[in-house]
Design a protein around this motif. Structure first.
Motif, PDB file in Angstrom:
ATOM      1  N   UNK A   1      48.930  30.987 -69.228  1.00  4.04           N
ATOM      2  CA  UNK A   1      48.473  30.150 -70.683  1.00  4.04           C
ATOM      3  C   UNK A   1      48.619  28.832 -70.462  1.00  4.04           C
ATOM      4  N   UNK A   2      47.485  28.080 -70.710  1.00  2.00           N
ATOM      5  CA  UNK A   2      47.625  26.656 -70.564  1.00  2.00           C
ATOM      6  C   UNK A   2      48.025  25.844 -71.660  1.00  2.00           C
ATOM      7  N   UNK A   3      48.004  26.334 -73.087  1.00  4.99           N
ATOM      8  CA  UNK A   3      48.370  25.947 -73.966  1.00  4.99           C
ATOM      9  C   UNK A   3      49.306  26.750 -74.730  1.00  4.99           C
ATOM     10  N   UNK A   4      50.235  26.434 -75.583  1.00  5.62           N
ATOM     11  CA  UNK A   4      51.128  27.282 -76.445  1.00  5.62           C
ATOM     12  C   UNK A   4      50.989  26.787 -77.703  1.00  5.62           C
ATOM     13  N   UNK A   5      50.948  27.422 -78.769  1.00  6.39           N
ATOM     14  CA  UNK A   5      50.691  27.022 -80.151  1.00  6.39           C
ATOM     15  C   UNK A   5      51.966  27.750 -80.883  1.00  6.39           C
ATOM     16  N   UNK A   6      52.943  26.726 -81.456  1.00  8.94           N
ATOM     17  CA  UNK A   6      54.234  27.259 -81.991  1.00  8.94           C
ATOM     18  C   UNK A   6      54.251  26.659 -83.434  1.00  8.94           C
ATOM     19  N   UNK A   7      54.501  27.689 -84.243  1.00  8.85           N
ATOM     20  CA  UNK A   7      54.769  27.231 -85.698  1.00  8.85           C
ATOM     21  C   UNK A   7      56.269  27.450 -86.098  1.00  8.85           C
ATOM     22  N   UNK A   8      56.796  26.164 -86.533  1.00  4.36           N
ATOM     23  CA  UNK A   8      58.362  26.351 -86.914  1.00  4.36           C
ATOM     24  C   UNK A   8      58.304  26.308 -88.281  1.00  4.36           C
ATOM     25  N   UNK A   9      59.086  27.326 -88.890  1.00  9.76           N
ATOM     26  CA  UNK A   9      59.305  27.182 -90.447  1.00  9.76           C
ATOM     27  C   UNK A   9      60.836  27.229 -90.597  1.00  9.76           C
ATOM     28  N   UNK A  10      61.516  26.759 -91.459  1.00 10.08           N
ATOM     29  CA  UNK A  10      62.738  26.622 -91.770  1.00 10.08           C
ATOM     30  C   UNK A  10      63.310  26.956 -92.919  1.00 10.08           C
ATOM     31  N   UNK A  11      64.621  27.074 -93.198  1.00  9.54           N
ATOM     32  CA  UNK A  11      65.243  27.133 -94.462  1.00  9.54           C
ATOM     33  C   UNK A  11      64.323  27.985 -95.512  1.00  9.54           C
ATOM     34  N   UNK A  12      64.111  29.121 -95.263  1.00 11.84           N
ATOM     35  CA  UNK A  12      63.359  29.836 -96.175  1.00 11.84           C
ATOM     36  C   UNK A  12      64.244  30.382 -97.358  1.00 11.84           C
ATOM     37  N   UNK A  13      65.419  30.784 -96.938  1.00 16.28           N
ATOM     38  CA  UNK A  13      66.500  30.940 -98.087  1.00 16.28           C
ATOM     39  C   UNK A  13      65.971  32.310 -99.000  1.00 16.28           C
ATOM     40  N   UNK A  14      65.319  33.111 -98.198  1.00 14.76           N
ATOM     41  CA  UNK A  14      64.933  34.269 -98.977  1.00 14.76           C
ATOM     42  C   UNK A  14      65.720  35.273 -99.389  1.00 14.76           C
ATOM     43  N   UNK A  15      65.674  35.623-100.742  1.00 14.55           N
ATOM     44  CA  UNK A  15      66.310  36.804-101.314  1.00 14.55           C
ATOM     45  C   UNK A  15      65.348  37.372-102.438  1.00 14.55           C
ATOM     46  N   UNK A  16      65.497  38.783-102.982  1.00 16.43           N
ATOM     47  CA  UNK A  16      64.722  39.357-103.828  1.00 16.43           C
ATOM     48  C   UNK A  16      64.780  38.625-105.309  1.00 16.43           C
ATOM     49  N   UNK A  17      65.865  37.857-105.353  1.00 16.71           N
ATOM     50  CA  UNK A  17      65.961  37.264-106.849  1.00 16.71           C
ATOM     51  C   UNK A  17      65.597  35.672-106.955  1.00 16.71           C
ATOM     52  N   UNK A  18      64.688  35.480-105.881  1.00 18.00           N
ATOM     53  CA  UNK A  18      64.009  34.121-105.839  1.00 18.00           C
ATOM     54  C   UNK A  18      62.614  34.059-105.951  1.00 18.00           C
ATOM     55  N   UNK A  19      61.864  34.360-106.968  1.00 14.50           N
ATOM     56  CA  UNK A  19      60.356  34.659-106.977  1.00 14.50           C
ATOM     57  C   UNK A  19      59.746  33.166-106.420  1.00 14.50           C
ATOM     58  N   UNK A  20      60.183  31.971-106.918  1.00 17.60           N
ATOM     59  CA  UNK A  20      59.537  30.829-106.429  1.00 17.60           C
ATOM     60  C   UNK A  20      59.632  30.804-104.824  1.00 17.60           C
ATOM     61  N   UNK A  21      60.718  31.155-104.256  1.00 16.02           N
ATOM     62  CA  UNK A  21      60.988  30.955-102.656  1.00 16.02           C
ATOM     63  C   UNK A  21      60.037  31.924-102.194  1.00 16.02           C
ATOM     64  N   UNK A  22      60.057  33.151-102.666  1.00 10.72           N
ATOM     65  CA  UNK A  22      59.218  34.187-102.206  1.00 10.72           C
ATOM     66  C   UNK A  22      57.795  33.742-102.117  1.00 10.72           C
ATOM     67  N   UNK A  23      57.248  33.218-103.329  1.00  7.56           N
ATOM     68  CA  UNK A  23      55.911  32.602-103.499  1.00  7.56           C
ATOM     69  C   UNK A  23      55.480  31.709-102.301  1.00  7.56           C
ATOM     70  N   UNK A  24      56.672  30.712-102.077  1.00  8.80           N
ATOM     71  CA  UNK A  24      56.428  29.707-101.029  1.00  8.80           C
ATOM     72  C   UNK A  24      56.201  30.217 -99.691  1.00  8.80           C
TER      73      UNK A  24
END
Ligand SMILES: [Fe+2]
Ligand SMILES: [Fe+2]
Length: 280
Positions: free
Chosen positions: A1-24
């Motif tokens: 593989x000559x090129x490697x594409x990586x996406x970093x996400x962080x601090x998702x802080x997910x829990x069922x009781x947080x609809x705004x964070x789930x939507x994001x």
């Protein structure tokens, strides 16, 4: 593989009781689905509160498992507890082996290393540093072996807490000691990486987007995918927004893109805390 594409996400802080964070998270998921990187790395605080809610960790993993690409993870202080510092009040809750195991059982390995596109990638559990847990020494031994395997290749390090604010010899201040890898673990890490071509340190935790170089090392602070922290609660160091980071690695280059997913909202921490208070 000559090129490697990586996406970093962080601090998702997910829990069922947080609809705004789930939507994001769903907006981020749609962006990832459209772009199909080779790998997604979540650099910690995957769940809202792992030490008190196993369900937050299970729920967070279920959303990541629905992504159409491979994912790797490292834990944050909200997943497994925080690490003691030499100065300042001890952060609560303190990291425990039981919560580290919970993370490994439900989410995935908390430290890892692999090679792609001529680079060595290393993910570290930064919360066990200074903890005295048996795994702290075990991980340092493992890291020494992985660093030796880099063998001249450029290295990219993924870690929840940034190593430092501006310089390795920044003084440790009581009010910000929990923001960075604490001493003496910080110096030990820097010395261990001193003999390899460490080009990128990608972190999360601060919920601010930052990108700077110190000597030949590029420090990329990923913003939170979920929410930002207002100036009344946290000093402003860099850009306060929600978003993600995309990387393209090849033998001779590293590209970094600062991205916001379409429809991703700048939710403020007060909104998240209000949802938490409303639930109790
Ligand atoms: Fe966080
Ligand atoms: Fe954090």
């Amino acid at each position: 593989m000559s090129e490697f594409r990586l996406t970093q996400i962080s601090d998702t802080h997910l829990g069922r009781r947080f609809p705004g964070l789930i939507a994001n998270f769903h907006r981020v998921s749609e962006h990832i689905d459209a772009n199909r990187p080779d790998l997604v790395v979540n650099t910690g605080d995957v769940s809202f509160d792992g030490p008190t809610s196993r369900d937050d960790v299970e729920f967070a993993k279920s959303l990541h498992a629905a992504l159409p690409v491979d994912c790797r993870y490292i834990p944050g202080n909200h997943d497994i507890g925080d690490n003691p510092t030499a100065i300042g009040p001890a952060p609560k809750p303190r990291v425990t082996e039981a919560h580290r195991q919970q993370f490994r059982d439900l989410v995935g390995e908390d430290h890892w290393s692999f090679e792609a596109a001529g680079w060595r990638f290393i993910g570290l559990n930064s919360l066990v540093m200074n903890s005295g847990l048996a795994f702290e020494a075990e991980q340092f031994d493992w890291l020494a072996a992985e660093i030796a395997r880099a063998n001249g290749k450029p290295v990219a390090l993924f870690i929840h807490k940034p190593l430092f604010l501006n310089r390795p010899d920044d003084p440790e201040l009581p009010e910000t000691s929990i923001r960075y890898v604490p001493q003496p673990a910080r110096t030990r890490l820097i010395e261990m990486f001193g003999n390899v071509d460490l080009r990128l340190i990608a972190s999360g935790h601060v919920h601010q987007r930052r990108d700077f170089s110190f000597r030949h090392m590029r420090h990329v602070w990923a913003p939170s995918a979920g929410f930002k922290i207002n100036d009344a609660r946290q000093d402003r160091i860099a850009l306060k927004e929600t978003g993600l980071v995309e990387y393209r690695f090849s033998r001779d280059s590293l590209e970094v893109r600062h991205v916001r997913a379409a429809g991703q909202l700048d939710i403020d921490i007060e909104e998240v805390l209000a949802q938490l208070a409303g639930e109790c």
